[in-house]
Scaffold this motif. Structure first.
Motif, PDB file in Angstrom:
ATOM      1  N   ILE A   1       0.845  -1.189   0.000  1.00 16.66           N
ATOM      2  CA  ILE A   1       0.000   0.000   0.000  1.00 16.66           C
ATOM      3  C   ILE A   1       0.882   1.241   0.000  1.00 16.66           C
ATOM      4  CG2 ILE A   1      -1.781   1.285   1.282  1.00 16.66           C
ATOM      5  CD1 ILE A   1      -2.680  -1.556   0.391  1.00 16.66           C
ATOM      6  N   ARG A   2       0.565   2.184  -0.892  1.00 11.41           N
ATOM      7  CA  ARG A   2       1.206   3.500  -0.852  1.00 11.41           C
ATOM      8  C   ARG A   2       0.267   4.392  -0.044  1.00 11.41           C
ATOM      9  NH1 ARG A   2       4.995   5.974  -3.995  1.00 11.41           N
ATOM     10  NH2 ARG A   2       4.760   4.396  -5.621  1.00 11.41           N
ATOM     11  N   VAL A   3       0.718   4.783   1.139  1.00 11.81           N
ATOM     12  CA  VAL A   3      -0.112   5.587   2.033  1.00 11.81           C
ATOM     13  C   VAL A   3       0.020   7.050   1.654  1.00 11.81           C
ATOM     14  CG1 VAL A   3      -0.543   6.228   4.431  1.00 11.81           C
ATOM     15  CG2 VAL A   3       0.152   3.890   3.865  1.00 11.81           C
ATOM     16  N   GLY A   4      -1.114   7.658   1.280  1.00 15.89           N
ATOM     17  CA  GLY A   4      -1.128   9.059   0.881  1.00 15.89           C
ATOM     18  C   GLY A   4      -1.374   9.968   2.070  1.00 15.89           C
ATOM     19  N   THR A   5      -0.930  11.200   1.954  1.00 15.91           N
ATOM     20  CA  THR A   5      -1.124  12.166   3.032  1.00 15.91           C
ATOM     21  C   THR A   5      -2.517  12.786   2.992  1.00 15.91           C
ATOM     22  OG1 THR A   5      -0.161  13.895   1.658  1.00 15.91           O
ATOM     23  CG2 THR A   5       1.326  12.744   3.175  1.00 15.91           C
ATOM     24  N   ASP A   6      -3.243  12.543   1.918  1.00 13.74           N
ATOM     25  CA  ASP A   6      -4.564  13.154   1.737  1.00 13.74           C
ATOM     26  C   ASP A   6      -5.697  12.149   1.935  1.00 13.74           C
ATOM     27  OD1 ASP A   6      -4.017  11.597  -0.431  1.00 13.74           O
ATOM     28  OD2 ASP A   6      -4.458  13.125  -1.928  1.00 13.74           O
ATOM     29  N   GLN A   7      -5.439  11.092   2.689  1.00 11.70           N
ATOM     30  CA  GLN A   7      -6.410  10.023   2.952  1.00 11.70           C
ATOM     31  C   GLN A   7      -6.813   9.300   1.678  1.00 11.70           C
ATOM     32  OE1 GLN A   7      -9.097  12.565   5.345  1.00 11.70           O
ATOM     33  NE2 GLN A   7      -8.827  11.008   6.935  1.00 11.70           N
ATOM     34  N   CYS A   8      -5.935   9.339   0.689  1.00 13.06           N
ATOM     35  CA  CYS A   8      -6.109   8.597  -0.552  1.00 13.06           C
ATOM     36  C   CYS A   8      -4.943   7.619  -0.634  1.00 13.06           C
ATOM     37  CB  CYS A   8      -6.111   9.538  -1.754  1.00 13.06           C
ATOM     38  SG  CYS A   8      -6.295   8.684  -3.316  1.00 13.06           S
ATOM     39  N   ASN A   9      -5.247   6.340  -0.517  1.00 13.65           N
ATOM     40  CA  ASN A   9      -4.212   5.314  -0.530  1.00 13.65           C
ATOM     41  C   ASN A   9      -4.285   4.507  -1.818  1.00 13.65           C
ATOM     42  OD1 ASN A   9      -3.399   6.094   2.039  1.00 13.65           O
ATOM     43  ND2 ASN A   9      -4.735   4.631   3.044  1.00 13.65           N
ATOM     44  N   GLU A  10      -3.136   3.987  -2.232  1.00 15.57           N
ATOM     45  CA  GLU A  10      -3.067   3.215  -3.467  1.00 15.57           C
ATOM     46  C   GLU A  10      -2.615   1.794  -3.187  1.00 15.57           C
ATOM     47  OE1 GLU A  10      -0.989   5.151  -6.727  1.00 15.57           O
ATOM     48  OE2 GLU A  10      -1.176   7.044  -5.639  1.00 15.57           O
TER      49      GLU A  10
ATOM     50  N   PHE B   1     -10.721  -6.782   2.264  1.00 16.04           N
ATOM     51  CA  PHE B   1     -11.531  -6.154   3.312  1.00 16.04           C
ATOM     52  C   PHE B   1     -10.745  -6.019   4.620  1.00 16.04           C
ATOM     53  CE2 PHE B   1     -14.955  -7.499   0.378  1.00 16.04           C
ATOM     54  CZ  PHE B   1     -15.410  -6.230   0.085  1.00 16.04           C
ATOM     55  N   ALA B   2      -9.809  -6.920   4.873  1.00 17.29           N
ATOM     56  CA  ALA B   2      -8.935  -6.766   6.045  1.00 17.29           C
ATOM     57  C   ALA B   2      -8.027  -5.545   5.869  1.00 17.29           C
ATOM     58  CB  ALA B   2      -8.102  -8.031   6.252  1.00 17.29           C
ATOM     59  N   LEU B   3      -7.545  -5.325   4.653  1.00 18.30           N
ATOM     60  CA  LEU B   3      -6.723  -4.140   4.393  1.00 18.30           C
ATOM     61  C   LEU B   3      -7.532  -2.863   4.595  1.00 18.30           C
ATOM     62  CD1 LEU B   3      -4.758  -5.403   1.288  1.00 18.30           C
ATOM     63  CD2 LEU B   3      -3.734  -4.650   3.463  1.00 18.30           C
ATOM     64  N   GLU B   4      -8.765  -2.857   4.135  1.00 13.80           N
ATOM     65  CA  GLU B   4      -9.615  -1.677   4.354  1.00 13.80           C
ATOM     66  C   GLU B   4      -9.739  -1.372   5.852  1.00 13.80           C
ATOM     67  OE1 GLU B   4     -13.439  -2.066   2.508  1.00 13.80           O
ATOM     68  OE2 GLU B   4     -12.644  -1.761   0.499  1.00 13.80           O
ATOM     69  N   LYS B   5      -9.909  -2.403   6.653  1.00 10.81           N
ATOM     70  CA  LYS B   5     -10.031  -2.202   8.107  1.00 10.81           C
ATOM     71  C   LYS B   5      -8.725  -1.700   8.713  1.00 10.81           C
ATOM     72  CE  LYS B   5     -13.700  -5.542   8.832  1.00 10.81           C
ATOM     73  NZ  LYS B   5     -14.067  -6.861   9.338  1.00 10.81           N
ATOM     74  N   GLN B   6      -7.611  -2.060   8.090  1.00 11.26           N
ATOM     75  CA  GLN B   6      -6.298  -1.629   8.577  1.00 11.26           C
ATOM     76  C   GLN B   6      -6.102  -0.117   8.393  1.00 11.26           C
ATOM     77  OE1 GLN B   6      -4.518  -4.131   9.950  1.00 11.26           O
ATOM     78  NE2 GLN B   6      -2.966  -2.717  10.646  1.00 11.26           N
ATOM     79  N   TYR B   7      -6.843   0.445   7.437  1.00 11.39           N
ATOM     80  CA  TYR B   7      -6.723   1.874   7.116  1.00 11.39           C
ATOM     81  C   TYR B   7      -8.107   2.530   7.213  1.00 11.39           C
ATOM     82  CZ  TYR B   7      -2.218   0.382   5.282  1.00 11.39           C
ATOM     83  OH  TYR B   7      -0.960  -0.148   5.154  1.00 11.39           O
ATOM     84  N   PRO B   8      -8.662   2.643   8.406  1.00  7.96           N
ATOM     85  CA  PRO B   8     -10.038   3.121   8.548  1.00  7.96           C
ATOM     86  C   PRO B   8     -10.249   4.589   8.172  1.00  7.96           C
ATOM     87  CG  PRO B   8      -8.994   2.939  10.696  1.00  7.96           C
ATOM     88  CD  PRO B   8      -8.047   2.335   9.700  1.00  7.96           C
TER      89      PRO B   8
ATOM     90  N   ARG C   1     -14.485   4.815  -3.235  1.00  4.25           N
ATOM     91  CA  ARG C   1     -14.739   5.864  -2.227  1.00  4.25           C
ATOM     92  C   ARG C   1     -15.358   5.210  -1.001  1.00  4.25           C
ATOM     93  NH1 ARG C   1     -14.052  10.915  -4.221  1.00  4.25           N
ATOM     94  NH2 ARG C   1     -13.611  10.959  -6.439  1.00  4.25           N
ATOM     95  N   MET C   2     -14.811   5.516   0.136  1.00  3.19           N
ATOM     96  CA  MET C   2     -15.224   4.865   1.377  1.00  3.19           C
ATOM     97  C   MET C   2     -16.296   5.664   2.105  1.00  3.19           C
ATOM     98  SD  MET C   2     -13.380   2.247   1.115  1.00  3.19           S
ATOM     99  CE  MET C   2     -13.687   1.481   2.689  1.00  3.19           C
TER     100      MET C   2
END
Length: 162
Positions: A74-83, A104-111, A155-156
């Motif tokens: 995962i590339r963690v973005g500073t704008d709450q947009c992850n890739e 879905f586990a990854l989504e939970k990892q980045y709430p 979009r979450m």
């Protein structure tokens, strides 16, 4: 096959060779479907080893109990947009539901993520179906320069453009 307990753990030096093999094997199944220019010298295992060292990257091993079955970067973005940069599984484990459960586990990892993005080659139908039908992504763009790819976005929590 009965899935025991899906667990995400950071990729460590101990499991990196296994993850590199899974990554290489997963992407090697796409040879002939996409341009060889997408494949890194030394294989995708080498690409995995390089990409996880880049700033902003977080690398996860996916386990079924104590058995590693796949991984994600995962590339963690500073704008709450992850890739989602890389997502791969042991070729012997495809079709057993690990990808969907791991996503879905990854989504939970980045709430706090508002938007997820990823790309995949247009010609790899299995990936297109997976991201749209199983993970809830939408195709937002098709780029046809060089190797055609689909750009996906999810979009979450009903988040819309501000």
């Amino acid at each position: 096959m009965i899935m025991k307990n899906l667990i995400l753990k950071p990729i460590t030096n101990e499991v990196l060779p296994t993850m590199a093999r899974f990554c290489s094997e997963a992407f090697d199944t796409q040879r002939g479907l996409v341009s060889d220019e997408l494949f890194v010298d030394g294989g995708m295992g080498t690409a995995l080893e390089e990409i996880i060292l880049e700033p902003g990257m977080e690398a996860w091993a996916v386990y079924d109990g104590e058995q590693p079955v796949g991984g994600a970067v995962i590339r963690v973005g500073t704008d709450q947009c992850n890739e989602l940069e890389l997502f791969f599984f042991d070729a012997k484990q495809l079709g057993h539901g690990y990808g969907t459960r791991a996503w879905f586990a990854l989504e939970k990892q980045y709430p706090d993520t508002k938007v997820w993005m990823t790309i995949t080659p247009l010609h790899v139908t299995r990936n297109l179906v997976f991201y749209v039908n199983h993970c809830g992504f939408h195709i937002t763009k098709i780029i046809t320069e060089e190797e055609p790819v689909c750009v996906f976005e999810k979009r979450m929590n009903g988040w819309q453009n501000e």
